[in-house]
Enzyme design. Structure first.
Site, mmCIF file in Angstrom:
data_model
loop_
_atom_site.group_PDB
_atom_site.id
_atom_site.type_symbol
_atom_site.label_atom_id
_atom_site.label_comp_id
_atom_site.label_asym_id
_atom_site.label_seq_id
_atom_site.Cartn_x
_atom_site.Cartn_y
_atom_site.Cartn_z
ATOM 1 N N GLY A 20 4.733 2.972 0.514
ATOM 2 C CA GLY A 20 3.898 4.084 0.093
ATOM 3 C C GLY A 20 4.083 5.323 0.952
ATOM 4 N N ARG A 60 -14.963 -5.725 7.895
ATOM 5 C CA ARG A 60 -14.138 -6.930 8.030
ATOM 6 C C ARG A 60 -14.260 -7.595 9.397
ATOM 7 N NH1 ARG A 60 -8.788 -4.728 4.782
ATOM 8 N NH2 ARG A 60 -9.871 -4.653 2.788
ATOM 9 N N LEU A 118 -3.886 -13.130 0.474
ATOM 10 C CA LEU A 118 -5.120 -12.362 0.473
ATOM 11 C C LEU A 118 -5.933 -12.495 -0.816
ATOM 12 C CD1 LEU A 118 -6.748 -10.029 1.848
ATOM 13 C CD2 LEU A 118 -5.231 -8.453 0.666
ATOM 14 N N GLU A 125 -4.382 -4.844 -2.712
ATOM 15 C CA GLU A 125 -5.065 -5.216 -3.941
ATOM 16 C C GLU A 125 -6.214 -4.276 -4.290
ATOM 17 O OE1 GLU A 125 -6.086 -9.300 -3.117
ATOM 18 O OE2 GLU A 125 -4.010 -9.966 -3.256
ATOM 19 N N HIS A 132 -8.559 -10.307 8.167
ATOM 20 C CA HIS A 132 -9.233 -10.183 6.880
ATOM 21 C C HIS A 132 -10.013 -11.473 6.654
ATOM 22 C CE1 HIS A 132 -10.067 -9.584 2.673
ATOM 23 N NE2 HIS A 132 -9.562 -8.371 2.731
ATOM 24 N N SER A 186 8.599 -3.197 -1.035
ATOM 25 C CA SER A 186 7.859 -2.879 0.197
ATOM 26 C C SER A 186 6.459 -3.468 0.136
ATOM 27 C CB SER A 186 7.756 -1.363 0.361
ATOM 28 O OG SER A 186 9.027 -0.775 0.234
ATOM 29 N N GLY A 197 -7.933 -1.169 -3.430
ATOM 30 C CA GLY A 197 -8.004 0.208 -3.886
ATOM 31 C C GLY A 197 -7.917 1.212 -2.758
ATOM 32 N N ALA A 229 10.551 2.674 2.902
ATOM 33 C CA ALA A 229 10.299 3.304 1.603
ATOM 34 C C ALA A 229 9.162 2.604 0.879
ATOM 35 C CB ALA A 229 11.575 3.331 0.768
ATOM 36 N N ARG A 261 -10.357 -0.914 10.851
ATOM 37 C CA ARG A 261 -10.124 -0.129 9.641
ATOM 38 C C ARG A 261 -11.072 -0.562 8.529
ATOM 39 N NH1 ARG A 261 -7.152 -1.025 4.816
ATOM 40 N NH2 ARG A 261 -6.609 -3.108 5.560
ATOM 41 N N HIS A 298 -4.166 -9.450 9.299
ATOM 42 C CA HIS A 298 -3.942 -8.665 8.092
ATOM 43 C C HIS A 298 -3.358 -7.288 8.375
ATOM 44 C CE1 HIS A 298 -4.620 -7.158 4.084
ATOM 45 N NE2 HIS A 298 -5.561 -6.316 4.435
ATOM 46 N N GLU A 320 -10.984 -7.788 -0.848
ATOM 47 C CA GLU A 320 -12.374 -7.444 -0.599
ATOM 48 C C GLU A 320 -13.078 -7.025 -1.886
ATOM 49 O OE1 GLU A 320 -13.012 -5.637 3.198
ATOM 50 O OE2 GLU A 320 -13.908 -3.916 2.185
ATOM 51 N N PHE A 323 -16.799 -1.072 -1.667
ATOM 52 C CA PHE A 323 -15.923 -1.731 -0.697
ATOM 53 C C PHE A 323 -16.660 -1.886 0.628
ATOM 54 C CE2 PHE A 323 -11.381 -2.810 -0.084
ATOM 55 C CZ PHE A 323 -11.120 -3.197 -1.379
ATOM 56 N N GLN A 344 -6.573 -6.416 12.675
ATOM 57 C CA GLN A 344 -7.648 -6.811 11.770
ATOM 58 C C GLN A 344 -7.422 -8.199 11.180
ATOM 59 O OE1 GLN A 344 -8.403 -4.601 7.846
ATOM 60 N NE2 GLN A 344 -10.199 -4.218 9.094
#
Lengths: 596, 251
Positions: free
Chosen positions: A15, A286, A243, A50, A233, A44, A52, A13, A389, A354, A246, A117, A231
């Site tokens: 996003g 990244r 973290l 962080e 980070h 979760s 966006g 549960a 990603r 990450h 970015e 980003f 990945q």
């Protein structure tokens, strides 16, 4: 055993799970949703995101730009038809989040603000200060409380899927507070359990990110796709791996080596200009940034800290006011965890594991090959991230594909009759026995923490930023050994009420399976692409042999099987991934070509 | 920062309902470095000394809200409190005050979850907006009005700090009241009339005696005390306006 009859069961549960639950109930309020989470939903790990979420809004931007950034960023291992669908639905979903109350940061005129980003050609990252994931998660969770047909099973830990008659028909859970089992019957099941980067030693993930749903689907024969792509980070806290978003670099932060030099200009990302340029320097992707760190370390140009080598994330020139406004969480983390005031002193950072690019194989409708099973979010591989990603694509993925999964699972649930309850019950009892055996069997000799530590260290050594065949082989061997030793794991705590030692043991079992899927997939990919970089003779991308998705299939106690599947290419042929000045040149050449 | 390893004594509340009549303290000697949090101390205990110790945690960075505990008698997030600050004294860890203990450091959260559900914590729009109309316009100043109250991570430290909640758990409490306020102040929302009855109910704002300890312990500077007290004014206004306007006073 308690039985609950749902139309759609959702495991996880965060996003994606919450968005899916809302989509089911909005598409048909008569359907009952069982929303299962091993924590309270607002715990979760979406909460920790962080920076966006990406969605095209500016007039000089286009869906085609977002598509191209994503596909090139993924080193052409993306499903291009799925990326097309994705970019076309991002903005709509972010507007939906806005209507539900997400406190997106605004421009003076009241419109949504966007920030730059990494790897994105034009600013399109919607943000809520530097707590975008937190606000999205709480907005979705609180909005979900509107819908009476969503029945929550908070702090219910899923131990198995129920597969009967060739399709998934439910899930078996432990109520953590009571230790009692529940069979949740469902006509379709959505897995939305997030990633698995906790299998690495230094990582940014919360303790709950243990790959549960990936392992559950995998054990039932569903292939995991592209699991070798994990990945790193580039900007994380030494030791803990926490973290630093970015967005620090999106807002204009620099990365400096021990000489105070912006070293990224030495790695094809320059020139080093004083203000941020999209897709250049600190706003490169990244994978490239983490790789550049590795080389700096080899050259002895990093700084030795108590928790390993670091470089400096320099935000001083942004000034305290802007930092407090745009990056309040980062300010707090630096001050309180490191004793560093980022307005006065650069922040020491190093890369950490990450994000899991790969996951449960699903098609563009989020459907897995096992009928009735759907997956969305980081646990899934719907095909948008490829080999790397881009930051801010995954938060919006939760919305776009959470919704698709919810609608598709709702549709499927209306096409099938309820299962045979007594057969399902028998299955559930077997699952209960297996889960209970972890505790009830005789005294084991293997410590959970030792097995976990050995796994995480071996993954870091064999499957880190740069990889070598012999090291990967050693990691594969180690995981075989650890899975064997896990059979003899010791759980001291025999109680029922909130027995977290028991759950940790089950989670470790999931992690070992997922880690093995990653390592074996990595060993077999004899090329370098995106986040999978080798130093042992396979240093280049090999489109002839490896422009393919890897598929890893569970084989019980044996080493899993590897096969390959085609990549859907619609209109972007693999090309050189160029950033910085080289990227601009390539873009100009392409534009000139089009005109000619 | 001192990076050498020292030893600290952690005294941890234990309670396993299946075997313990009453809660008791158990002491552990824990090696630590200056960068280690109380959470990392507890993880060390669980991994190396006492596998049966139960506590909630996840993100390690003070945003998921799982690891609220009483640390030396003060409600704090364990991930956000450092062992170095107590050393060389003994550090005492207990479950959050004012909640029933499920086990060890784990509290029963049902009461808060029911309160959260009861306050309608979502946008209630008079006329729902179509996606095709795009986003609502909301200026930075309008956002500023409620942003701080939207930062609540539901860690419940404020409930453990609130003497009134300790006396009477029917009191809606600081965290939920901050969220009522968050939605009432949002320019996109028209639901305050539906939420106000909760605010002036017997369990509502007037239970608050303005101690302000809730705001002191809040790890996210939400300032629930302020939310409660603004709502007192709103509630009083609302109460009197009901006599002069036929449908009561909304926003």
């Amino acid at each position: 055993m308690d039985v609950f009859k749902a139309d759609v069961a959702i495991i996880g549960a965060g996003g994606a799970g919450l968005r899916a639950a809302i989509a089911v109930t909005e598409s048909d309020p008569t359907l009952t949703v069982a929303l299962i989470s091993k924590v309270y939903p607002m715990r979760s790990h979406t909460v920790a995101a962080e920076g966006g979420a990406a969605g095209v809004v500016q007039s000089h931007d286009s869906l085609e730009h977002h598509f191209h950034d994503t596909v090139a960023g993924g080193d052409w291992l993306c499903e291009q038809d799925v990326v097309d669908y994705f970019v076309a639905h991002c903005t709509e979903e972010l507007v939906q989040m806005e209507h539900w109350g997400c406190p997106w940061s605004r421009k003076p005129d009241g419109h949504i603000n966007v920030r730059a980003f990494g790897g994105m050609k034009i600013e399109r990252t919607w943000f809520a200060a530097d707590k975008s994931g937190f606000h999205m998660l709480h907005t979705l969770f609180q909005t979900s409380l509107k819908y009476p047909s969503i029945k929550r099973f908070d702090e219910h830990f899923c131990v198995d899927l129920v597969v009967e008659d060739g399709r998934v028909q439910g899930a078996v859970t432990i109520g953590i507070a009571s230790g009692e089992f529940t069979l949740i019957e469902a006509k379709s099941v959505i897995v939305a359990t997030g990633g698995a980067a906790r299998v690495f030693r230094e990582n940014t993930n919360g303790g709950i990110v243990t790959g549960d749903g990936m392992a559950l689907a995998y054990r039932h024969g569903v292939p995991l796709r592209d699991m070798e792509f994990v990945q790193y980070h580039p900007t994380c806290m030494p030791g803990t791996g926490l973290l630093f978003t970015e967005a620090c670099r999106g807002e204009g932060g620099f990365l400096l080596n021990k000489d105070g030099y912006r070293y990224l200009q030495d790695y094809g990302l320059g020139p080093a200009l004083p203000t941020p340029v999209n897709k250049a320097m600190e706003l490169g992707p990244r994978d490239r940034l983490s790789q550049a760190f590795w080389y700096e370390q080899q050259k002895g140009r990093t700084i030795e800290g108590p928790q390993g080598s670091v470089v400096h994330l320099d935000l001083r020139h942004l000034g305290e006011k802007k930092l407090r406004e745009r990056l309040p969480l980062i300010y707090e983390l630096a001050e309180e965890f490191l004793g560093v005031d980022p307005a006065l002193t650069p922040i020491p950072v190093r890369p950490a594991a990450h994000y899991t690019m790969g996951g449960i194989l699903v098609d563009g409708k989020c459907a897995a090959p096992l009928p009735g099973l759907y997956a969305a979010g980081e646990c899934s591989s719907v095909g948008i991230h490829g080999a790397n990603r881009l930051g801010s694509n995954s938060l919006v993925e939760l919305c776009v594909f959470g919704k698709v999964a919810g609608e598709e699972a709702a549709k499927f649930s209306r096409t099938v009759a309820p299962g045979n309850s007594s057969t399902l019950q028998q299955q559930a009892e077997l699952a209960q026995q297996r889960a209970t055996n972890v505790v009830r069997k005789g005294k084991g000799t293997e410590r959970i923490s030792s097995l976990r530590r050995e796994m995480a260290e071996s993954m870091e050594r064999g499957c880190g930023i740069y990889r070598m065949g012999d090291e990967m082989q050693r990691t594969c061997d180690k995981l075989t050994e650890l899975r064997q030793r896990f059979m003899n794991v010791n759980v001291e705590d025999k109680s029922r009420v909130f027995n977290t030692e028991w759950l940790l043991a089950i989670e470790l079992g999931y992690q070992l399976d997922v880690a093995q899927a990653m390592a074996v997939s990595a060993l077999h990919r004899r090329e370098s692409r995106g986040a999978h970089q080798r130093l042992d003779g396979y240093t280049e991308r090999d489109d002839v042999n490896f422009l393919k998705h890897s598929l890893v299939t569970y084989a019980g106690e044996n080493t899993p099987n590897i096969s390959y599947g085609a990549v859907k290419i619609t209109h972007s042929q693999p090309a050189v991934r160029a950033y910085g000045a080289a990227g601009e040149k390539a873009d100009a050449a392409e534009a000139a070509g089009k005109i000619a | 920062m001192n990076t050498s390893e020292r030893m600290i004594t952690m005294e941890v509340l234990r309670y396993r309902p299946e075997q313990d009549e009453t809660p008791f303290f158990q002491q552990f000697l824990v090696p630590f470095t200056d960068d280690m949090s109380v959470l990392q101390g507890l993880q060390y205990i669980k991994d190396e000394l006492e596998g049966s110790l139960s506590f909630r945690w996840s993100c390690r960075m003070a945003i998921c809200g799982s690891c609220g505990m009483m640390i030396n008698g003060v409600p704090k997030l364990a991930c956000h409190t450092f062992l170095r600050d107590t050393y060389p004294n003994t550090l005492r860890v207990e479950a959050l005050a004012h909640f029933p203990i499920e086990r060890d450091l784990v509290i029963v959260m049902d009461d808060f979850m029911a309160k959260l559900e009861s306050i309608r914590p979502y946008i209630i729009a008079d006329t729902p907006r179509a996606l095709s109309e795009g986003e609502y316009l909301q200026t930075p100043a309008q956002l500023d009005l409620y942003e701080q109250f939207s930062s609540c991570i539901n860690c419940l430290l404020c409930y453990a700090a609130c003497p009134q909640y300790g006396l009477n758990s029917k009191f809606i409490g600081p965290g939920a009241m901050a969220l009522v306020h968050r939605y009432n102040l949002d320019s996109r929302d028209s639901g305050s009339a539906q939420r106000m009855p909760l605010v002036h109910a017997e369990e509502g704002v007037f239970n608050c005696t303005a101690v302000g300890y809730c705001s002191q312990v809040c790890p996210k500077k939400v300032d629930p005390a302020n939310a409660v007290n603004i709502n007192k004014t709103e509630s009083a206004k609302d109460y009197f306006l009901r006599f002069v306007t036929p449908k009561g006073a909304g926003k």
